[in-house]
Enzyme design. Structure first.
Site, PDB file in Angstrom:
ATOM      1  N   GLU A   1      -8.959  -4.928  -6.461  1.00 63.59           N
ATOM      2  CA  GLU A   1      -7.554  -3.726  -6.095  1.00 63.59           C
ATOM      3  C   GLU A   1      -6.929  -4.930  -7.020  1.00 63.59           C
ATOM      4  O   GLU A   1      -6.436  -5.803  -7.167  1.00 63.59           O
ATOM      5  CB  GLU A   1      -7.176  -4.337  -4.523  1.00 63.59           C
ATOM      6  CG  GLU A   1      -6.458  -3.258  -4.536  1.00 63.59           C
ATOM      7  CD  GLU A   1      -5.864  -2.884  -2.761  1.00 63.59           C
ATOM      8  OE1 GLU A   1      -6.451  -4.033  -1.624  1.00 63.59           O
ATOM      9  OE2 GLU A   1      -5.676  -1.803  -1.900  1.00 63.59           O
TER      10      GLU A   1
ATOM     11  N   HIS B   1      -3.372 -13.745   0.840  1.00 69.18           N
ATOM     12  CA  HIS B   1      -1.917 -13.169   1.256  1.00 69.18           C
ATOM     13  C   HIS B   1      -1.584 -14.322   1.568  1.00 69.18           C
ATOM     14  O   HIS B   1      -2.437 -14.403   3.125  1.00 69.18           O
ATOM     15  CB  HIS B   1      -1.935 -12.033   1.781  1.00 69.18           C
ATOM     16  CG  HIS B   1      -1.957 -10.992   0.383  1.00 69.18           C
ATOM     17  ND1 HIS B   1      -1.250 -10.025  -0.874  1.00 69.18           N
ATOM     18  CD2 HIS B   1      -2.822 -10.190   0.325  1.00 69.18           C
ATOM     19  CE1 HIS B   1      -1.567  -8.589  -1.403  1.00 69.18           C
ATOM     20  NE2 HIS B   1      -2.975  -9.531  -0.076  1.00 69.18           N
TER      21      HIS B   1
ATOM     22  N   HIS C   1     -11.781  -5.451   1.945  1.00 66.52           N
ATOM     23  CA  HIS C   1     -12.282  -4.508   3.224  1.00 66.52           C
ATOM     24  C   HIS C   1     -12.243  -3.140   2.231  1.00 66.52           C
ATOM     25  O   HIS C   1     -12.697  -2.366   2.267  1.00 66.52           O
ATOM     26  CB  HIS C   1     -10.893  -4.254   3.790  1.00 66.52           C
ATOM     27  CG  HIS C   1      -9.529  -4.892   2.448  1.00 66.52           C
ATOM     28  ND1 HIS C   1      -8.556  -2.787   2.856  1.00 66.52           N
ATOM     29  CD2 HIS C   1      -9.293  -5.309   1.403  1.00 66.52           C
ATOM     30  CE1 HIS C   1      -7.620  -3.249   0.928  1.00 66.52           C
ATOM     31  NE2 HIS C   1      -8.698  -4.535   0.724  1.00 66.52           N
TER      32      HIS C   1
ATOM     33  N   ASP D   1      -8.366 -11.329   0.810  1.00 64.81           N
ATOM     34  CA  ASP D   1      -7.631 -10.731   2.010  1.00 64.81           C
ATOM     35  C   ASP D   1      -8.073 -11.366   3.681  1.00 64.81           C
ATOM     36  O   ASP D   1      -7.001 -11.087   4.016  1.00 64.81           O
ATOM     37  CB  ASP D   1      -8.262  -9.553   1.247  1.00 64.81           C
ATOM     38  CG  ASP D   1      -7.053  -8.184   0.225  1.00 64.81           C
ATOM     39  OD1 ASP D   1      -6.444  -8.311   0.306  1.00 64.81           O
ATOM     40  OD2 ASP D   1      -7.758  -7.432   0.333  1.00 64.81           O
TER      41      ASP D   1
ATOM     42  N   ASP E   1      -3.165  -5.841  -6.521  1.00 65.91           N
ATOM     43  CA  ASP E   1      -2.625  -6.917  -6.392  1.00 65.91           C
ATOM     44  C   ASP E   1      -3.132  -8.275  -6.753  1.00 65.91           C
ATOM     45  O   ASP E   1      -2.358  -9.809  -6.772  1.00 65.91           O
ATOM     46  CB  ASP E   1      -2.047  -7.105  -4.855  1.00 65.91           C
ATOM     47  CG  ASP E   1      -3.216  -6.790  -3.306  1.00 65.91           C
ATOM     48  OD1 ASP E   1      -4.355  -6.044  -4.352  1.00 65.91           O
ATOM     49  OD2 ASP E   1      -3.337  -7.207  -2.545  1.00 65.91           O
TER      50      ASP E   1
ATOM     51  N   HIS F   1       0.811  -0.928   0.067  1.00 68.68           N
ATOM     52  CA  HIS F   1      -0.095  -0.483  -0.110  1.00 68.68           C
ATOM     53  C   HIS F   1       1.413   1.095   0.259  1.00 68.68           C
ATOM     54  O   HIS F   1       0.700   2.397   1.001  1.00 68.68           O
ATOM     55  CB  HIS F   1      -0.765   0.295   1.085  1.00 68.68           C
ATOM     56  CG  HIS F   1      -2.575  -0.509   1.123  1.00 68.68           C
ATOM     57  ND1 HIS F   1      -2.715  -0.836   2.105  1.00 68.68           N
ATOM     58  CD2 HIS F   1      -2.493  -1.529  -0.310  1.00 68.68           C
ATOM     59  CE1 HIS F   1      -4.449  -1.429   2.060  1.00 68.68           C
ATOM     60  NE2 HIS F   1      -4.254  -2.164   0.217  1.00 68.68           N
TER      61      HIS F   1
ATOM     62  N   HIS G   1     -11.540  -9.713  -5.634  1.00 66.33           N
ATOM     63  CA  HIS G   1     -11.525  -8.672  -5.715  1.00 66.33           C
ATOM     64  C   HIS G   1     -10.480  -7.892  -6.191  1.00 66.33           C
ATOM     65  O   HIS G   1      -9.202  -8.491  -7.389  1.00 66.33           O
ATOM     66  CB  HIS G   1     -10.778  -8.659  -3.920  1.00 66.33           C
ATOM     67  CG  HIS G   1     -10.336  -7.385  -3.614  1.00 66.33           C
ATOM     68  ND1 HIS G   1     -11.051  -5.589  -3.411  1.00 66.33           N
ATOM     69  CD2 HIS G   1      -9.531  -7.410  -2.359  1.00 66.33           C
ATOM     70  CE1 HIS G   1     -10.215  -5.688  -2.916  1.00 66.33           C
ATOM     71  NE2 HIS G   1      -8.983  -5.803  -2.290  1.00 66.33           N
TER      72      HIS G   1
ATOM     73  N   TYR H   1      -1.650  -7.865   9.646  1.00 64.86           N
ATOM     74  CA  TYR H   1      -2.546  -7.603   8.688  1.00 64.86           C
ATOM     75  C   TYR H   1      -4.185  -6.905   9.472  1.00 64.86           C
ATOM     76  O   TYR H   1      -4.630  -6.021   8.393  1.00 64.86           O
ATOM     77  CB  TYR H   1      -2.541  -8.812   8.448  1.00 64.86           C
ATOM     78  CG  TYR H   1      -3.605  -8.803   6.321  1.00 64.86           C
ATOM     79  CD1 TYR H   1      -2.105  -8.440   5.265  1.00 64.86           C
ATOM     80  CD2 TYR H   1      -4.906  -8.805   6.125  1.00 64.86           C
ATOM     81  CE1 TYR H   1      -2.876  -8.336   4.432  1.00 64.86           C
ATOM     82  CE2 TYR H   1      -5.298  -8.637   5.284  1.00 64.86           C
ATOM     83  CZ  TYR H   1      -3.960  -8.458   4.373  1.00 64.86           C
ATOM     84  OH  TYR H   1      -4.420  -8.629   2.460  1.00 64.86           O
TER      85      TYR H   1
HETATM   86 FE1  FEO Z   1      -7.441  -5.712  -0.821  1.00 60.58          FE
HETATM   87 FE2  FEO Z   1      -4.932  -7.576  -1.385  1.00 60.58          FE
HETATM   88  O1  FEO Z   1      -5.928  -6.437  -1.443  1.00 60.58           O
END
Ligand code: FEO
Length: 395
Positions: free
Chosen positions: A80, A224, A144, A163, A82, A22, A78, A191
């Protein structure tokens, strides 16, 4: 490609050298991974992709090991970057494959990539049959991002949680019974605090909803870090506990200092806290990473924040940190302020105001001394620490 269970394979990337996530917000001393998964059933489904810098390797590996034309469905839990960073390269090669995602994810992917792919919008309860396995989609808005979704693989009984329940931790092992438990626990909490804590009321509701579905969850595979194989429900229980004003019996003293007076006040306050047999930790805000400080604040029952007064304000490390604490909605704790000053001396009041804005219960006007504390004033620091510790014990 690594088989994690029955028909499910890990097809992600381990990023051993990642040190910040981030932007520079979140320190990642053990790296991270972007976990994409492939279900090779009668039909083949890919769940999520990887971060953009790894997109070519990701797509080429998939092509060599599986053959891109053998992928029947893509699930995006998701959007995002990544997790969606490999999507454009993938869709360039297999443009007609349907992408299953939430309505919000479709909206975000359209904005990110400006491509009208073959989107199939799903909502909680929708399913997709692959043969032996059936995918069950569970929306998880604001866990999130508004688009977040979990996918449960019925048959193999694996929850692909994206996530949620993840950690930034790259290791040679894939499963929680194969890695350093201290690092895993620490990174899972870090996290949670830094990514999910602001949404903890929704987390409680979501876990209740998952439990009510009576799913047989044999493994939880986040996007992750490490996969929860041994006692997988432990991480649900931890999230439940952490979401309910979690506290340990400890105080965190955070300070910044110019000429050492505020540092000495911090240590004298600590001495007072120790006299009441309460644990404390002292943190120089300029020498620790904010994402680590947030974990210590999260674990504490109360925090004391110190800065000298400078130019009618406070040193710049402190407001940024308190802004982050406020944003993470770390509440239900007591707070106090201290610091040295030369002439105007409004620093302590400014810190107390920031603590109040962050919803800490500020228990006094704080402690401040001109230039350098005298021997008598150091005794006041110790007494201040003792009184704060008494409040902590009664809190
Ligand atoms: Fe909300 Fe691992 O991206």
């Amino acid at each position: 490609m690594f088989k994690i269970k029955d028909e499910i394979y890990w097809v992600g990337v381990k990023n051993w050298e990642l040190r910040n996530f981030h932007g520079a917000e979140f320190s990642t001393p053990y790296g991270s991974s972007y976990n994409a998964y492939l279900i090779r059933d009668k039909q083949t489904a890919l769940i999520d992709t990887v971060w953009q810098p790894f997109k070519e390797d990701f797509v080429n590996n998939l092509d060599q090991e599986v053959g891109l034309n053998n992928i029947d469905y893509i699930i995006i839990n998701h959007s995002e970057i990544d997790h969606s960073g490999g999507l454009a390269s993938l869709m360039h090669r297999i443009p007609d494959v349907p992408i299953y995602c939430t309505a919000k994810a479709k909206e975000i992917l359209l904005k990110l990539f400006q491509k009208e792919w073959n989107f199939k919008v799903v909502k909680t309860g929708d399913t997709l049959n692959l043969g032996k396995n059936e995918l069950l989609f569970i929306e998880a808005p604001m866990l999130h991002w508004p688009d977040s979704m979990l996918t449960f693989v019925k048959g193999t009984n694996v929850l692909l949680s994206n996530d949620a329940f993840g950690q930034h931790y790259a290791a040679s092992g894939f499963f929680n019974d194969e890695v350093d438990q201290c690092k895993l626990d620490r990174e899972a909490m870090k996290y949670f605090v830094n990514i999910l804590h602001p949404f903890r009321k929704l987390i409680i509701q979501k876990i209740d909803q998952i439990k009510a579905l009576n799913l047989t969850i044999e493994m939880i595979a986040p996007s992750h870090g490490i996969i929860w194989r041994d006692d997988p429900l432990q991480i649900l229980d931890k999230y439940y506990e952490w979401s309910q004003n979690y506290q340990e019996d400890t105080v965190v003293i955070i300070y910044d200092t110019m000429w050492d007076s505020t540092r000495k006040i911090a240590h004298a306050i600590g001495e007072g806290i120790a006299r009441e047999k309460v644990n404390y930790k002292i943190i120089n805000a300029t020498k620790f990473d904010n994402s680590d400080i947030l974990v210590e604040v999260f674990k504490s029952k109360g925090i004391l924040v110190g800065s000298p007064t400078v130019n009618n304000g406070i040193l710049s490390s402190i407001p940024g940190l308190l802004e982050e604490i406020k944003g993470m909605k770390i509440t239900g704790k007591i707070g106090g302020a201290f610091g040295s000053y030369g002439w105007s001396g409004e620093g302590v009041k400014i810190i107390n105001n920031l603590l109040s804005e962050a919803k800490f219960e500020v228990i006094n006007d704080g402690l401040k001394f001109k230039y350098k504390p005298t021997e008598e004033e150091f005794k006041e620091c110790i007494e201040f620490g003792e009184n704060f510790a008494k409040h902590i014990k009664g809190f």
